[in-house]
Design an enzyme around this catalytic site. Structure first.
Site, short mmCIF file in Angstrom:
data_model
loop_
_atom_site.label_atom_id
_atom_site.label_comp_id
_atom_site.label_asym_id
_atom_site.label_seq_id
_atom_site.Cartn_x
_atom_site.Cartn_y
_atom_site.Cartn_z
CG ASP A 135 -24.14 -25.06 20.34
OD1 ASP A 135 -25.00 -25.47 19.56
OD2 ASP A 135 -24.36 -24.87 21.56
CE LYS A 186 -23.11 -30.37 15.72
NZ LYS A 186 -22.80 -29.42 16.82
N GLY A 217 -29.43 -27.16 17.19
CA GLY A 217 -29.71 -25.87 16.57
C GLY A 217 -28.53 -25.54 15.68
CG HIS A 218 -27.16 -27.87 13.22
ND1 HIS A 218 -27.05 -29.10 12.63
CD2 HIS A 218 -26.91 -28.10 14.55
CE1 HIS A 218 -26.76 -30.01 13.54
NE2 HIS A 218 -26.67 -29.43 14.72
CD GLN A 278 -27.63 -33.26 19.97
OE1 GLN A 278 -27.74 -34.33 19.42
NE2 GLN A 278 -28.49 -32.28 19.76
P1 GDP Z 1 -23.80 -26.12 15.38
O1 GDP Z 1 -24.87 -26.50 16.35
O2 GDP Z 1 -22.56 -26.93 15.54
O3 GDP Z 1 -24.29 -26.11 13.95
O4 GDP Z 1 -23.39 -24.61 15.73
P2 GDP Z 1 -24.40 -23.40 16.04
O5 GDP Z 1 -25.03 -22.98 14.75
O6 GDP Z 1 -25.30 -23.73 17.17
O7 GDP Z 1 -23.39 -22.33 16.59
C1 GDP Z 1 -22.33 -21.86 15.83
C2 GDP Z 1 -22.49 -20.35 15.65
O8 GDP Z 1 -21.31 -19.79 15.15
C3 GDP Z 1 -23.56 -19.97 14.64
O9 GDP Z 1 -24.17 -18.78 15.04
C4 GDP Z 1 -22.78 -19.75 13.35
O10 GDP Z 1 -23.38 -18.83 12.46
C5 GDP Z 1 -21.51 -19.16 13.89
N1 GDP Z 1 -20.30 -19.48 13.14
C6 GDP Z 1 -19.95 -20.62 12.49
N2 GDP Z 1 -18.68 -20.55 12.05
C7 GDP Z 1 -18.22 -19.34 12.42
C8 GDP Z 1 -16.94 -18.69 12.29
O11 GDP Z 1 -15.99 -19.22 11.75
N3 GDP Z 1 -16.83 -17.44 12.85
C9 GDP Z 1 -17.86 -16.83 13.48
N4 GDP Z 1 -17.66 -15.63 13.98
N5 GDP Z 1 -19.06 -17.40 13.63
C10 GDP Z 1 -19.22 -18.66 13.12
P1 IMO Z 2 -26.11 -28.83 18.42
O1 IMO Z 2 -26.47 -29.89 17.41
C1 IMO Z 2 -25.07 -27.85 22.55
C2 IMO Z 2 -27.01 -30.19 25.69
C3 IMO Z 2 -28.03 -29.51 26.59
C4 IMO Z 2 -27.81 -30.30 27.86
C5 IMO Z 2 -27.56 -31.72 27.36
C6 IMO Z 2 -28.78 -32.62 27.37
O2 IMO Z 2 -26.70 -27.50 18.14
O3 IMO Z 2 -24.63 -28.79 18.63
P2 IMO Z 2 -30.97 -32.74 25.85
O4 IMO Z 2 -32.03 -31.72 25.57
O5 IMO Z 2 -30.26 -33.22 24.62
O6 IMO Z 2 -31.46 -33.88 26.69
O7 IMO Z 2 -29.89 -31.95 26.75
O8 IMO Z 2 -27.07 -31.56 26.03
N1 IMO Z 2 -27.30 -30.09 24.24
C7 IMO Z 2 -26.59 -29.32 23.40
N2 IMO Z 2 -25.59 -28.45 23.63
N3 IMO Z 2 -25.48 -28.09 21.29
C8 IMO Z 2 -26.47 -28.97 21.03
O9 IMO Z 2 -26.83 -29.32 19.78
C9 IMO Z 2 -27.11 -29.61 22.12
N4 IMO Z 2 -28.11 -30.51 22.24
C10 IMO Z 2 -28.20 -30.80 23.54
O10 IMO Z 2 -27.76 -28.15 26.76
O11 IMO Z 2 -26.63 -29.86 28.50
MG MG Z 3 -26.05 -25.62 17.82
#
Ligand code: GDP
Ligand code: IMO
Ligand code: MG
Length: 427
Positions: free
Chosen positions: A13, A16, A40-41, A223
């Site tokens: 999270d 990416k 979840g991106h 991840q």
């Molecule tokens: P990922 O799994 O690495 O793609 O990250 P996620 O999408 O799960 O979580 C990142 C969250 O931060 C998302 O809700 C993005 O929209 C948000 N986000 C990304 N970059 C920024 C930033 O620079 N500032 C803020 N406030 N939110 C951001």
């Molecule tokens: P993105 O791509 C954050 C965590 C789960 C748990 C562990 C194992 O959005 O960054 P799993 O279901 O993979 O067997 O769970 O890994 N986890 C993540 N945490 N971002 C993710 O993906 C994750 N995918 C799995 O919460 O701790």
């Molecule tokens: Mg994510």
């Protein structure tokens, strides 16, 4: 060669998806190489929010080839749903390609994930319950179902009935669960096969050809480094290799094909799920960061745990992935804090250490050693140029670069594409 592997440098999270979407404007090809619907991106583009789980974050640009590589575990039901959702949002999927060697997440994997977590009780991993661990277990155990199997119904039935014979015995005798029906799964898979067939191909052959044509290829990790099966906080990890090496085995390209490795890091740290987290904080500051950063899981909606930036973890990520550049995200979220802490080392039983110990027990005993830097009050999210950032925000970035020895290429100050400052061009 113009190939970039983009990885998460912390516990996932890191943003990416946002950074991939930003870089995808210049890339020709975006590739996922591991993980599954546990990812979840989130992409924010012109008042629309897209939440991607399996499809690469380049899909919003028409004409970019988007590849789901062999290292991904594909839940066909979820993929078909995600594709339909994107089509409803007028996204063209013509350039999507799915590896015929990717493994499938089956309904019994999701059930097994749930049963395993229940069984672990207090010691649960906090998985996303998407069947990821059990699907990779079957892959390693050589009893997995692959995308190629979808294309041959006779073989699919034969393989699946042999697998279910054992699986159903296990479900009934060990867990006291109802058997899984072969006919029901076959009926569902037939439908998914019809939808997915036009997109399925040997993506290693495709990628080799594109790389040789000097196309710009971006490998999008899911991840993060600390969730890596080998290099993360085992067993509180996922079951794949999110680190840079995973891009080779997960797509079928050789290591010499990779030019840059970009690590995406939040300006602080979050973790969702259980397991050790040395710089975790609770209380008012954590609540404030969670609220401003909207730190709730994209996949499960769980509140993310919050902590200060951990340079020990990031140095671990620099080494494991061979990072050449960093993308620093969510810097805007830290505005308004009087001071900001960075963990520069751990104190373990009186001794100062600068690496992440393998033993979970040792990691739990590690006390972070902090350096405290002045914060800033200005809102960064509307800053037009990096030069306009307050001096204290620049000093924070400079200190991170100093501690890691890796230059920062991008700074993100909001979820939108325009809220990205480029310090070094990546493509
Ligand atoms: P990922 O799994 O690495 O793609 O990250 P996620 O999408 O799960 O979580 C990142 C969250 O931060 C998302 O809700 C993005 O929209 C948000 N986000 C990304 N970059 C920024 C930033 O620079 N500032 C803020 N406030 N939110 C951001
Ligand atoms: P993105 O791509 C954050 C965590 C789960 C748990 C562990 C194992 O959005 O960054 P799993 O279901 O993979 O067997 O769970 O890994 N986890 C993540 N945490 N971002 C993710 O993906 C994750 N995918 C799995 O919460 O701790
Ligand atoms: Mg994510």
């Amino acid at each position: 060669m113009s190939t970039v592997v983009l990885i998460g440098a912390q516990w996932g999270d890191e943003g990416k998806g946002k950074v991939t979407d930003f870089l995808a404007e210049k890339a020709d090809v975006v590739v996922r190489y591991q993980g599954g619907t546990n990812a979840g991106h989130t992409l924010n583009v012109a008042d629309q929010v897209f939440k991607l789980h399996l499809i690469p974050s380049g899909i919003l640009y028409p004409g970019k080839t988007c590849v789901i590589g062999n290292g991904v575990v594909i839940d066909p039901a979820a993929l078909v749903k995600e594709m339909a959702g994107l089509q409803e949002q007028n996204i063209d999927l013509a350039q999507l390609r799915i590896s015929d060697r990717a493994h499938l997440v089956m309904p019994y994997h999701k059930l097994q994930d749930e049963l395993d977590e229940k069984q672990r009780g207090e010691g649960k991993i906090g998985t996303t319950l998407r069947g990821i661990g059990p699907a990779y277990m079957d892959k390693v155990n050589r009893v997995g179902m692959r995308v190629a199997d979808l294309l041959d119904e006779l073989e699919l039935r034969e393989k699946l009935s042999a697998i279910l014979e054992v699986r159903n015995m296990l479900l009934a005798k060990v867990y006291g669960e109802q058997p899984v029906s072969l006919e029901r799964i076959m009926g569902e898979l037939r439908q998914y096969a019809d939808t997915l067939r036009p997109y399925i191909t040997d993506t290693s052959v495709l990628l080799e050809a594109l790389i040789l044509k000097n196309k710009k290829v971006l490998f999008e990790g899911a991840q993060g480094t600390m969730l890596d099966l080998d290099h993360g906080t085992y067993p509180y990890v996922t079951s794949s290799s999110p680190t840079a090496g995973g891009a080779c085995s997960g797509t079928g390209i050789g290591p010499l094909r990779i030019k840059h490795v970009v690590g995406v890091a939040k300006s602080y740290t979050t973790r969702v799920g259980d397991g050790p987290f040395p710089t975790e904080i609770t209380g008012a500051t954590a609540d404030r960061i969670r609220k401003i950063g909207r730190e709730y899981g994209t996949t499960t909606g769980r509140a993310r745990r919050i902590g200060w930036l951990d340079a020990v973890v990031l140095r671990h990520a620099c080494r494991i992935n061979g990072l050449s550049l960093l993308a620093l995200t969510l810097l805007d979220v830290l505005a308004g804090l009087e001071t900001i802490k960075i963990c520069t080392g751990y104190r373990l039983r009186g001794e100062l250490i600068s690496h992440v110990p393998a033993s979970l027990k040792a990691l739990e005993f590690c006390e972070p050693v902090y350096e405290e830097l002045p914060g800033w009050q200005e809102d960064l999210s509307s800053a037009v140029r990096f030069e306009d950032f307050p001096e204290t925000a620049k000093a924070y970035i400079r200190r991170i670069v100093e501690l890691l020895g890796v230059p920062v290429a991008l700074v993100s100050v909001g979820p939108e594409r325009l809220q990205t400052k480029v310090l070094h061009e990546i493509f």
